[in-house]
Every structure is written in C-alpha cells, then in structure tokens.
Scaffold this motif. Structure first.
Motif, PDB file in Angstrom:
ATOM      1  N   THR A 121       0.821  -1.218   0.000  1.00 53.40           N
ATOM      2  CA  THR A 121       0.000   0.000   0.000  1.00 53.40           C
ATOM      3  C   THR A 121       0.850   1.262   0.000  1.00 53.40           C
ATOM      4  O   THR A 121       0.518   2.239  -0.671  1.00 53.40           O
ATOM      5  CB  THR A 121      -0.942   0.012   1.214  1.00 53.40           C
ATOM      6  N   GLN A 122       1.943   1.282   0.744  1.00 53.26           N
ATOM      7  CA  GLN A 122       2.759   2.483   0.835  1.00 53.26           C
ATOM      8  C   GLN A 122       3.317   2.890  -0.528  1.00 53.26           C
ATOM      9  O   GLN A 122       3.343   4.072  -0.875  1.00 53.26           O
ATOM     10  CB  GLN A 122       3.922   2.272   1.806  1.00 53.26           C
ATOM     11  N   SER A 123       3.759   1.918  -1.313  1.00 50.73           N
ATOM     12  CA  SER A 123       4.342   2.226  -2.619  1.00 50.73           C
ATOM     13  C   SER A 123       3.268   2.447  -3.679  1.00 50.73           C
ATOM     14  O   SER A 123       3.346   3.393  -4.474  1.00 50.73           O
ATOM     15  CB  SER A 123       5.283   1.096  -3.053  1.00 50.73           C
ATOM     16  N   HIS A 124       2.237   1.614  -3.721  1.00 50.64           N
ATOM     17  CA  HIS A 124       1.232   1.712  -4.775  1.00 50.64           C
ATOM     18  C   HIS A 124       0.273   2.870  -4.570  1.00 50.64           C
ATOM     19  O   HIS A 124      -0.383   3.304  -5.527  1.00 50.64           O
ATOM     20  CB  HIS A 124       0.464   0.393  -4.879  1.00 50.64           C
ATOM     21  N   LEU A 125       0.180   3.384  -3.366  1.00 48.03           N
ATOM     22  CA  LEU A 125      -0.632   4.577  -3.110  1.00 48.03           C
ATOM     23  C   LEU A 125       0.231   5.834  -3.058  1.00 48.03           C
ATOM     24  O   LEU A 125      -0.227   6.902  -2.636  1.00 48.03           O
ATOM     25  CB  LEU A 125      -1.403   4.417  -1.798  1.00 48.03           C
ATOM     26  N   ASP A 126       1.502   5.689  -3.471  1.00 48.40           N
ATOM     27  CA  ASP A 126       2.433   6.810  -3.616  1.00 48.40           C
ATOM     28  C   ASP A 126       2.784   7.513  -2.307  1.00 48.40           C
ATOM     29  O   ASP A 126       3.135   8.696  -2.309  1.00 48.40           O
ATOM     30  CB  ASP A 126       1.881   7.843  -4.614  1.00 48.40           C
ATOM     31  N   PHE A 127       2.682   6.794  -1.193  1.00 49.71           N
ATOM     32  CA  PHE A 127       3.190   7.362   0.050  1.00 49.71           C
ATOM     33  C   PHE A 127       4.712   7.239   0.118  1.00 49.71           C
ATOM     34  O   PHE A 127       5.392   8.102   0.662  1.00 49.71           O
ATOM     35  CB  PHE A 127       2.576   6.640   1.262  1.00 49.71           C
ATOM     36  N   LEU A 128       5.239   6.155  -0.441  1.00 51.07           N
ATOM     37  CA  LEU A 128       6.668   5.882  -0.374  1.00 51.07           C
ATOM     38  C   LEU A 128       7.387   6.590  -1.515  1.00 51.07           C
ATOM     39  O   LEU A 128       7.107   6.328  -2.687  1.00 51.07           O
ATOM     40  CB  LEU A 128       6.929   4.375  -0.446  1.00 51.07           C
ATOM     41  N   PRO A 129       8.311   7.509  -1.227  1.00 47.92           N
ATOM     42  CA  PRO A 129       9.027   8.233  -2.283  1.00 47.92           C
ATOM     43  C   PRO A 129      10.117   7.375  -2.915  1.00 47.92           C
ATOM     44  O   PRO A 129      10.695   6.506  -2.264  1.00 47.92           O
ATOM     45  CB  PRO A 129       9.632   9.419  -1.530  1.00 47.92           C
ATOM     46  N   GLU A 130      10.402   7.644  -4.182  1.00 46.07           N
ATOM     47  CA  GLU A 130      11.501   6.958  -4.881  1.00 46.07           C
ATOM     48  C   GLU A 130      11.446   5.454  -4.659  1.00 46.07           C
ATOM     49  O   GLU A 130      12.455   4.798  -4.377  1.00 46.07           O
ATOM     50  CB  GLU A 130      12.860   7.513  -4.405  1.00 46.07           C
ATOM     51  N   SER A 131      10.245   4.894  -4.796  1.00 50.79           N
ATOM     52  CA  SER A 131      10.061   3.470  -4.469  1.00 50.79           C
ATOM     53  C   SER A 131      10.784   2.550  -5.443  1.00 50.79           C
ATOM     54  O   SER A 131      11.027   1.381  -5.116  1.00 50.79           O
ATOM     55  CB  SER A 131       8.567   3.128  -4.465  1.00 50.79           C
ATOM     56  N   HIS A 132      11.133   3.031  -6.630  1.00 49.55           N
ATOM     57  CA  HIS A 132      11.812   2.182  -7.605  1.00 49.55           C
ATOM     58  C   HIS A 132      13.311   2.434  -7.655  1.00 49.55           C
ATOM     59  O   HIS A 132      14.010   1.789  -8.429  1.00 49.55           O
ATOM     60  CB  HIS A 132      11.214   2.394  -8.999  1.00 49.55           C
ATOM     61  N   THR A 133      13.807   3.372  -6.835  1.00 48.90           N
ATOM     62  CA  THR A 133      15.249   3.651  -6.835  1.00 48.90           C
ATOM     63  C   THR A 133      15.821   3.456  -5.427  1.00 48.90           C
ATOM     64  O   THR A 133      16.042   2.337  -4.989  1.00 48.90           O
ATOM     65  CB  THR A 133      15.527   5.074  -7.359  1.00 48.90           C
ATOM     66  N   ASP A 134      16.036   4.550  -4.699  1.00 48.47           N
ATOM     67  CA  ASP A 134      16.728   4.462  -3.414  1.00 48.47           C
ATOM     68  C   ASP A 134      15.955   3.675  -2.360  1.00 48.47           C
ATOM     69  O   ASP A 134      16.559   3.038  -1.488  1.00 48.47           O
ATOM     70  CB  ASP A 134      17.018   5.868  -2.875  1.00 48.47           C
ATOM     71  N   PHE A 135      14.623   3.702  -2.409  1.00 50.04           N
ATOM     72  CA  PHE A 135      13.815   3.097  -1.338  1.00 50.04           C
ATOM     73  C   PHE A 135      13.147   1.794  -1.767  1.00 50.04           C
ATOM     74  O   PHE A 135      12.134   1.403  -1.197  1.00 50.04           O
ATOM     75  CB  PHE A 135      12.763   4.103  -0.858  1.00 50.04           C
ATOM     76  N   ILE A 136      13.732   1.115  -2.742  1.00 46.31           N
ATOM     77  CA  ILE A 136      13.079  -0.071  -3.273  1.00 46.31           C
ATOM     78  C   ILE A 136      13.038  -1.226  -2.273  1.00 46.31           C
ATOM     79  O   ILE A 136      12.135  -2.059  -2.312  1.00 46.31           O
ATOM     80  CB  ILE A 136      13.754  -0.513  -4.597  1.00 46.31           C
ATOM     81  N   ILE A 137      13.989  -1.271  -1.339  1.00 45.02           N
ATOM     82  CA  ILE A 137      13.963  -2.373  -0.375  1.00 45.02           C
ATOM     83  C   ILE A 137      12.766  -2.256   0.562  1.00 45.02           C
ATOM     84  O   ILE A 137      12.289  -3.265   1.110  1.00 45.02           O
ATOM     85  CB  ILE A 137      15.275  -2.447   0.434  1.00 45.02           C
ATOM     86  N   ALA A 138      12.226  -1.048   0.727  1.00 43.60           N
ATOM     87  CA  ALA A 138      11.007  -0.897   1.526  1.00 43.60           C
ATOM     88  C   ALA A 138       9.834  -1.574   0.829  1.00 43.60           C
ATOM     89  O   ALA A 138       8.926  -2.102   1.493  1.00 43.60           O
ATOM     90  CB  ALA A 138      10.715   0.581   1.761  1.00 43.60           C
ATOM     91  N   VAL A 139       9.826  -1.557  -0.506  1.00 37.02           N
ATOM     92  CA  VAL A 139       8.790  -2.268  -1.265  1.00 37.02           C
ATOM     93  C   VAL A 139       8.911  -3.767  -1.026  1.00 37.02           C
ATOM     94  O   VAL A 139       7.913  -4.464  -0.786  1.00 37.02           O
ATOM     95  CB  VAL A 139       8.910  -1.948  -2.771  1.00 37.02           C
ATOM     96  N   LEU A 140      10.134  -4.283  -1.089  1.00 40.94           N
ATOM     97  CA  LEU A 140      10.364  -5.706  -0.825  1.00 40.94           C
ATOM     98  C   LEU A 140       9.920  -6.078   0.581  1.00 40.94           C
ATOM     99  O   LEU A 140       9.238  -7.095   0.778  1.00 40.94           O
ATOM    100  CB  LEU A 140      11.848  -6.024  -1.009  1.00 40.94           C
ATOM    101  N   ALA A 141      10.276  -5.267   1.571  1.00 47.05           N
ATOM    102  CA  ALA A 141       9.928  -5.571   2.956  1.00 47.05           C
ATOM    103  C   ALA A 141       8.424  -5.542   3.173  1.00 47.05           C
ATOM    104  O   ALA A 141       7.876  -6.371   3.916  1.00 47.05           O
ATOM    105  CB  ALA A 141      10.610  -4.568   3.891  1.00 47.05           C
ATOM    106  N   GLU A 142       7.729  -4.615   2.513  1.00 44.20           N
ATOM    107  CA  GLU A 142       6.282  -4.527   2.690  1.00 44.20           C
ATOM    108  C   GLU A 142       5.560  -5.697   2.037  1.00 44.20           C
ATOM    109  O   GLU A 142       4.595  -6.225   2.583  1.00 44.20           O
ATOM    110  CB  GLU A 142       5.766  -3.208   2.105  1.00 44.20           C
ATOM    111  N   GLU A 143       6.036  -6.134   0.873  1.00 42.23           N
ATOM    112  CA  GLU A 143       5.316  -7.169   0.131  1.00 42.23           C
ATOM    113  C   GLU A 143       5.765  -8.588   0.481  1.00 42.23           C
ATOM    114  O   GLU A 143       4.972  -9.524   0.370  1.00 42.23           O
ATOM    115  CB  GLU A 143       5.485  -6.924  -1.370  1.00 42.23           C
ATOM    116  N   PHE A 144       7.016  -8.755   0.916  1.00 41.37           N
ATOM    117  CA  PHE A 144       7.521 -10.095   1.219  1.00 41.37           C
ATOM    118  C   PHE A 144       8.012 -10.242   2.654  1.00 41.37           C
ATOM    119  O   PHE A 144       8.458 -11.325   3.037  1.00 41.37           O
ATOM    120  CB  PHE A 144       8.649 -10.466   0.246  1.00 41.37           C
ATOM    121  N   GLY A 145       7.940  -9.170   3.421  1.00 40.34           N
ATOM    122  CA  GLY A 145       8.263  -9.236   4.839  1.00 40.34           C
ATOM    123  C   GLY A 145       9.719  -9.532   5.133  1.00 40.34           C
ATOM    124  O   GLY A 145      10.600  -9.446   4.267  1.00 40.34           O
TER     125      GLY A 145
END
Length: 381
Positions: A260-284
């Motif tokens: 939700t954080q990345s797909h609702l655009d709360f998470l900045p730079e989700s495809h570059t510097d902060f991409i590991i936050a996407v991994l942690a949110e979706e795969f724990g």
C-alpha cells in the motif's frame, strides 16, 4: 606440488581436465550465477515498485544485458594491463570531473553530467572503477606497510575526485568513491599509530566538512535523520514512510503487488533508493532475508577471490571492489531503515538505474579477471 597438480587437472568449477571453460573464457561461473539470481530478483521487485510499468522493466533488462556484456569484456583484460594504465585512467577521470565542473549539464539542482550526442555521461560513475585501480596500482609498487609519505600521497589521490564530486553535489557517490580508495589503503596494512591518528583527526575533519563542504539540504538530511518527526511533512517524510512500509510487512509481507505504501504513492523513490522498503512490505522479513542471502553469497565469493589472488595488485583491487559493494548495501539499507542519513545510494542490482548497473557489473568483471588470469593455470594449458 600435489595441490597444484590437482588444480591443473580439474579447474575450480569442475569443467574437466586442463584450464576449463572458466579459465578459457575468463568467467567465474559461480559469481555469474549469484549475480544473475540477484538481478532477476531485482527485475521482479522493480515490476511491483514501478506500479506494473513493464516499459521500465524492459529498459532495466536492456541495461542488464549491456552490463553483462560489458562485464564479460572487462573480464578478458589481464590485471597487469589495468596496473600499467592506472595512472592514465586517473588523469582522464579527474579531467572529466573538471569538465563537469565547468561545462556540465544541470538537472534537479545538481551538475553531474556531460552532454554527448544522444545521451548524457556521468563521469563520477567511471571514477568508482578508476579509484580502486589507481590506489591498488600505486600501493602495489611500494613496500608495505605504506610509509607516512605514501599514506599522505594516497589521501591526496583519494581527496581530489571526492571533493570534485561532492561539489556537484553528489554526497552518496563521493562516499562510495572515498570508501573504495580507503579500503585499498587499509588492506595494504596501516600502522597502528596511523590508524589512531586518523581517529583523532576524524572529529575536526567532520566539523570542517560540515561547515565548508556540505550544502544546506544535506545538513537538513542529517538533522532529520536524528529526529525525523521534527519535519514529518518535509525532510522527514522519506524516512517516516519507508519505516512504516518496512514495519507493515511483518514476517511474510502483504504479498506481491499488494503493497500500500508504494502503490498509493506514500513511499518516495520506491523504484530507486527506497526499493527495499517495497520488498519488505510485500515479502516481509523472509523476503529480505532471501535478498540478504544472495548478497552474502556474492560478498563471500568476492572475498574468496581476494584471498586467492596471485598478486598484491589483484588482492588490493579485489578486496576494495568487494568491500565497496558491501558499503553500497549497508548505506542503502541503513538510510531506508532510518539508521543512516539519506544520501542517495541505490540498492545494488535491484534499484532502477542503468549507469550504476553498468559500473557495478564492470567491477565484478575485474574480479573475474583477477581470478582467471593466474599464471599457474595458464601454464597448464
């Protein structure tokens, strides 16, 4: 003698008698396999981080193909050639950085690129490779541990490109380049009194850097790192949202494409510097541990190549490349999780970015060259 006879008969990867495919093609298949697994996982995560934008994934995959080709080409270059040309690489790199300073192209408040017909070129990425090669070549020709004079000259070699890159400004890249040079110096074996003196000088050096070299936005990042809640809607937004994303993933995550954080655009730079936050949110946590395992395998292979390098130049260069790769990982994960200030360092092989991918895989090409251009194996051909 028995061990050398055995190595002459069976190469390190079990490809049969003689030098084997690995040594003939100058490819470390074990390292290549780990890198392909990591890059494949990166494309998988990138698809979700970009909101299912397949064009971005295809573009990154294209860069990956170019980078792998470049890595295999670099692996064919004997280490002795790199050592012979090191000083000229350094001179060319510094001249390119000066060109950026006087005639570079500005974008988003930074002046880091040189405009060429059809594309932009970022010289600081090339310096990431030139710095460890130059330092390794310089110290490999001198008695070790290095004398005070050699240490001072080494620090000047490191400082010139680091200062030029910090002025662009690009703090993250300057940290990586400075680290790659310092790692060579440490691997060369500093005397204890020099290490103690460096520690004592660190505090005043940090003060000078803060007062005269850091820009206001970089100072705000450091202050926000110490207290993100002091500016939750401004400088603290990135860290707050990334830690929320990481924490919300729990043990097993919300599922692929369900963040939700990345797909609702709360998470900045989700495809570059902060991409590991996407991994942690979706795969724990479990997904992060798998990624960390891949990184550990690559680092372990790099250290193995370092320890088995035949020459001092090879050991210094391989060690620096491996440890700098660790710094990439450590700084990115540290800044995304709120343990370090945000300095703009991508997650290696996972974040979107073609230039950094080319640079990283070229560095691993040097590792393969060091490992496969060994004289006792050539003698067995």
């Amino acid at each position: 003698m028995a061990n050398q006879d055995f190595v002459r008969q069976i190469d390190l990867h079990g490809f049969g008698r003689g030098p084997g495919l690995s040594m003939r093609w100058h490819i470390d298949f074990m390292l290549l396999g780990f890198l392909l697994l990591l890059c494949g996982a990166g494309l998988f995560i990138l698809y979700s981080a970009t909101g299912r934008d397949m064009s971005v994934v295809i573009r990154q995959a294209t860069y990956l193909g170019i980078s792998l080709t470049g890595m295999l080409i670099v692996a064919q270059i004997p280490p002795r050639v790199l050592m012979q040309w090191a000083k000229w690489f350094y001179v060319a790199g510094v001249l390119l950085l000066l060109a950026v300073l006087f005639m570079g192209v500005q974008s988003k408040g930074a002046q880091r690129w040189i405009q060429l017909p059809g594309f932009r070129f970022q010289p600081s990425e090339v310096i990431k490779l030139i710095m460890p090669i130059t330092m390794a070549a310089f110290l490999a020709r001198r008695p070790l541990p290095p004398s005070f004079k050699d240490v001072m000259f080494s620090l000047i070699i490191i400082a010139v490109p680091v200062v030029l890159i910090a002025k662009q400004p690009d703090l993250g890249t300057s940290i990586l380049i400075g680290s790659s040079g310092l790692f060579v110096l440490l691997l060369a074996g500093l005397r204890k009194r020099m290490i103690f003196s460096a520690i004592c000088l660190a505090v005043p050096a940090i003060y000078v850097f803060w007062q005269f070299f850091m820009y206001d936005y970089q100072k705000r990042r450091v202050l926000t790192f110490l207290n993100p809640e002091s500016d939750p809607w401004g400088a603290g937004w990135n860290i707050i949202q990334s830690t929320i994303a990481i924490g919300s993933g729990g043990l097993y995550g919300k599922g692929w494409l369900q963040g939700t954080q990345s797909h609702l655009d709360f998470l900045p730079e989700s495809h570059t510097d902060f991409i590991i936050a996407v991994l942690a949110e979706e795969f724990g946590l479990m997904g992060c541990l798998v990624l960390f395992a891949l990184y550990t395998l690559i680092l372990g292979r790099g250290l193995f190549i370092t320890l088995n390098a035949e020459t001092l130049f090879g050991r210094l260069l391989a060690g620096s490349i491996t440890l700098t790769f660790f710094v990439y990982i450590f700084v990115n994960i540290g800044m995304v999780s709120g343990l370090l200030p945000v300095v703009g360092v991508p997650l290696p092989m996972v974040s979107r970015g073609g230039t950094s991918l080319v640079t990283l895989l070229a560095g691993f090409g040097f590792l393969m060259s060091i490992h496969t251009h060994r004289s006792f194996l050539r003698a067995s051909q």
